[in-house]
Design an enzyme around this catalytic site. Structure first.
Site, PDB file in Angstrom:
ATOM      1  N   ASP A 210       0.826  -1.212   0.000  1.00  0.00           N
ATOM      2  CA  ASP A 210       0.000   0.000   0.000  1.00  0.00           C
ATOM      3  C   ASP A 210       0.864   1.267   0.000  1.00  0.00           C
ATOM      4  O   ASP A 210       2.097   1.197   0.006  1.00  0.00           O
ATOM      5  CB  ASP A 210      -0.950  -0.060   1.213  1.00  0.00           C
ATOM      6  CG  ASP A 210      -2.292   0.608   0.930  1.00  0.00           C
ATOM      7  OD1 ASP A 210      -2.367   1.417  -0.028  1.00  0.00           O
ATOM      8  OD2 ASP A 210      -3.249   0.331   1.667  1.00  0.00           O
ATOM      9  N   ASP A 275      -9.659   3.849  -4.259  1.00  0.00           N
ATOM     10  CA  ASP A 275     -10.653   2.948  -3.662  1.00  0.00           C
ATOM     11  C   ASP A 275     -12.057   3.321  -4.161  1.00  0.00           C
ATOM     12  O   ASP A 275     -12.314   4.479  -4.487  1.00  0.00           O
ATOM     13  CB  ASP A 275     -10.622   3.065  -2.136  1.00  0.00           C
ATOM     14  CG  ASP A 275      -9.303   2.564  -1.552  1.00  0.00           C
ATOM     15  OD1 ASP A 275      -8.379   2.289  -2.322  1.00  0.00           O
ATOM     16  OD2 ASP A 275      -9.220   2.465  -0.325  1.00  0.00           O
TER      17      ASP A 275
HETATM   18  C1  GLA Z   1      -5.992   1.457   1.054  1.00  0.00           C
HETATM   19  C2  GLA Z   1      -6.090   0.470  -0.092  1.00  0.00           C
HETATM   20  C3  GLA Z   1      -7.234  -0.494   0.157  1.00  0.00           C
HETATM   21  C4  GLA Z   1      -6.999  -1.205   1.474  1.00  0.00           C
HETATM   22  C5  GLA Z   1      -6.826  -0.196   2.591  1.00  0.00           C
HETATM   23  C6  GLA Z   1      -6.426  -0.842   3.900  1.00  0.00           C
HETATM   24  O1  GLA Z   1      -7.140   2.251   1.138  1.00  0.00           O
HETATM   25  O2  GLA Z   1      -6.285   1.159  -1.296  1.00  0.00           O
HETATM   26  O3  GLA Z   1      -7.328  -1.425  -0.881  1.00  0.00           O
HETATM   27  O4  GLA Z   1      -5.882  -2.028   1.373  1.00  0.00           O
HETATM   28  O5  GLA Z   1      -5.838   0.767   2.278  1.00  0.00           O
HETATM   29  O6  GLA Z   1      -6.214   0.105   4.898  1.00  0.00           O
END
Ligand code: GLA
Length: 720
Positions: A210, A275
């Site tokens: 991430d 996201d």
């Molecule tokens: C980010 C990523 C998600 C998930 C979250 C977890 O938002 O884009 O896919 O992994 O972190 O905290």
């Protein structure tokens, strides 16, 4: 720690607006990720942040893909090949984040692995069971190595990996290239080699890295993109040094850093978007964002439009099926995001449709490109290794549509006939070249088309029926009538088969009680490409309640060998009641309302207070967050529209918007750039005879500003 504690911790720790996503996911818990109506820091923090636009979950401007090669010509030709030799086709698996947030545990992972086997997903090709954020203990061990949260993973990660491996599956895990994960657990920054070794020693097969809490201050002189490339490269080298083949997934979620331009040589997949949630519009948003990126993906390295939303609460079954079609066309990783332990047979059948999975897993690895987009009708085409084409006919809208293309446009070689297989119904028809289908609202028809090998004898002709409910004004995507109104509805039956059909008849049916008049056309023989058309007068009965209604045309005919055939097509019609008197818009139902963040709010601002512009409080109106768009039905019954426009006094000063008003598609007002130092703008426009009023809150200077933009005291004058 309760979810709320974690949320508070996250809020305190994060300096980037990406925290909004994490906080929402954690607080909302299981299955409730899609409604980002909680506190949004952007109005305040966007102006305070050094990187305001790029880091928001909604900073997804089309400018982010500048420099993309022409997908149509470059698809499947990306030259970089990932060094680890993995991912010849996109990965198939599961990830816990969207359904479980921080409620991850050894038992969830083991039960899910088991469900992957018993549901038939493993047999259909699914392999990876992936643990996302929140698996870690809040501290590293005394020797500095990573350790799992002992409450969630009592035996650590290794026994979970062993169990998953014993089922013939693979285990994935999550970490972050920064100092902490997005939910605030120890990140790998400063520990890349040590952590890669630890993960490899546990038997990890897949790692998602991430992009939160990155210490940009340690890299003076480097751009964010350069920092991303450097850190992800270094972690990739650490992975390689372990000697274990580990699938490398880059979760750099900020599209402005264009990971597709630098990640293919480093990793097996990278995010193409931020996201998202389980709504139709967000699924379409991710699809659209990937449209220009097809040339960057190929065997070994894939664009990742994010975990599937299929089987979560926000999508209908036809939307679930459409997402499976879309992601397969995109050669996307198919990582299910639902609870595999409790999914319905319908969801299982969608996730395990082998003919559709074969499109995703086609060894050529050429991502689909969009061939055309007309209103809500999209046609996407994907080249397949054996020369076939996968064709997706997508209806983005909420009324039925006829969507069409041709074998030639899809790039197939000239042939006497083509076989057309519907991958969801498995029906096979033959076509001389035309390809069309009536596609229900929010749905996709997925076809596999190839030159027909062998004879057409015994193969039914491809036929379809199109119903053309008139647009409310020319060029509009709305088909609307008032109760009591009569509309003219043409419909056409078309024979795309190579052989003639005989005794064709076409009829139109409307909801019960509606008057339909017009001759029913018929034809003794319709050759290849032949059409049979009719026109009907349809009267919406007085008193018909507002709502969406369907008009269906049915064709019957005979085809070679004495077979009986039929085809049908739908048209959608919205019945609306035109406004009367002098209503404020906030007292009416809108036709549609889109907003840059969360829903458009009625009579209150984002923080719950009244709409206020330069100290003047308004009892009526809308709070929007740019860019936003609201449409209302007028039905030709109104003469004028007035409103006050300006940034809400709660705007932290970052907003720069441009209000535009359209009547039946024609711009009738433009405010120019409005900031919070612009005096309140008063708009007064004529809407005489117009059907649709549209108010657009565009960005004032083309870049996202998340302006807290009010539409205050918006009032119509209409006949009574
Ligand atoms: C980010 C990523 C998600 C998930 C979250 C977890 O938002 O884009 O896919 O992994 O972190 O905290």
């Amino acid at each position: 720690m309760t979810p709320l504690d974690i949320a508070v911790k996250a809020r305190a720790l994060f300096t980037r607006s990406h925290v909004a996503v994490v906080v929402i996911a954690v607080v909302a818990g299981v299955g409730a990720f899609s409604a980002p109506a909680l506190a949004r820091p952007a109005p305040a923090s966007a102006s305070a942040s050094a990187r305001p636009a790029a880091v928001s979950p909604h900073a997804t401007s089309s400018g982010a893909v500048a420099g993309a090669p022409d997908g149509a010509s470059a698809a499947g030709t990306a030259s970089a090949v990932t060094p680890n030799g993995l991912a010849a086709t996109p990965p198939l698996g599961w990830n816990d984040w969207y359904s479980f947030g921080c409620n991850v545990s050894a038992s969830l992972i083991e039960q899910t692995a088991k469900a992957m086997v018993t549901s038939g997903m493993k047999a259909a090709g699914y392999q990876y069971v992936n643990i996302d954020d929140c698996w870690l203990d809040s501290q590293r061990a005394a020797d500095g190595s990573l350790q799992a949260d002992p409450a969630k993973f009592p035996g650590g990660i290794k026994p979970v990996a062993d169990y998953v491996h014993s089922l013939g599956l693979k285990l994935g895990i999550y970490e972050d290239v920064g100092t902490e994960t997005c939910a605030g657990y120890p990140g790998t920054y400063g520990h890349y080699q040590q952590d890669a070794k630890t993960l490899a020693s546990w038997g990890i097969d897949f790692i998602k890295m991430d992009w939160c809490n990155v210490p940009f201050g340690d890299f003076p002189g480097l751009t964010e993109q350069q920092v991303a490339e450097k850190l992800y490269t270094e972690f990739g080298q650490a992975l390689k040094a372990t000697g274990r083949p580990i699938f490398y997934s880059i979760c750099e979620w900020d599209p402005s850093l264009q990971p597709w331009t630098w990640a293919p040589k480093i990793a097996n997949m990278w995010r193409s978007n931020n996201d998202y949630g389980d709504t139709w519009s967000q699924v379409l948003g991710n699809l659209d964002q990937e449209a220009p990126l097809s040339g960057y993906a190929g065997p070994g390295h894939w664009n990742d439009p994010d975990i599937l939303q299929i089987g979560r609460s926000g999508l209908t079954t036809s939307e679930d099926q459409a997402q499976m079609s879309m992601w397969s066309m995109l050669s996307a990783p198919l990582l299910a995001g639902n609870d595999l332990r409790s999914m319905t047979p319908a969801i299982r059948d969608i996730l395990t449709n082998r003919a559709v999975i074969a499109i995703d897993q086609d060894p050529l690895g050429a991502e689909a490109t969009r061939l055309s987009q007309q209103g809500n009708a999209d046609v996407w085409v994907k080249r397949l290794a054996n020369g076939d084409r996968a064709i997706m006919l997508l209806n983005r809208g909420s009324t039925p549509l006829n969507v069409s293309t041709t074998a030639k446009a899809a790039g197939l070689p000239a042939a006497g006939a083509y076989s057309v297989r519907n991958l969801w119904t498995n029906a096979v028809t033959e076509s001389a070249g035309g390809i069309a289908a009536s596609v229900p609202p929010n749905s996709a028809v997925l076809l596999r088309v190839a030159p027909l090998r062998g004879s057409v004898a015994g193969v039914p002709p491809l036929t379809d029926v199109a119903v053309s409910v008139p647009a409310v004004y020319p060029g509009s995507t709305y088909q609307i009538a008032g109760a009591g109104q009569t509309i003219t509805v043409p419909a056409t039956f078309r024979n795309d088969g190579r052989t003639a059909v005989t005794g064709a008849r076409l009829t139109l049916t409307a909801p019960s009680g509606w008057a339909v008049s017009g001759p029913e056309p018929s034809s003794p023989a319709l050759g290849s490409g032949g059409e049979l058309s009719g026109t009907w007068q349809v009267t919406v009965p007085a008193g018909t309640p507002a709502g969406t209604y369907t008009l269906t045309a049915n064709a019957s005919y005979g085809w070679t060998g004495g077979h009986a055939g039929s085809a049908s097509g739908d048209g959608g019609l919205q019945v609306e009641v035109p406004p009367s008197g002098s209503p404020y818009l906030d007292t009416l139902s809108w036709l549609s309302a889109t907003n840059g963040y969360g829903p458009v709010l009625i009579d209150k601002n984002y923080y719950g207070g009244p709409l206020t512009i330069h100290g003047v409080t308004y009892a009526h109106g809308f709070w929007t967050n740019s860019p936003a768009d609201l449409t209302f039905y007028l039905g030709g019954n109104c003469t004028s529209f007035t409103t006050d426009l300006g940034l809400d006094d709660s705007d932290a000063g970052q907003g720069a918007v441009d209000y535009k008003i359209y009547a039946d598609g024609t711009q009738v007002f433009d405010s120019g750039v409005v900031t919070n130092s612009t005096p309140t703008v008063h708009a007064s426009v004529s809407v005489s005879g117009d059907q649709i009023l549209e108010i657009v809150v565009a960005e004032g200077n083309g870049t996202p500003t998340y302006g807290n933009a009010d539409i205050a005291a918006p009032q119509l004058t209409c006949a009574s």
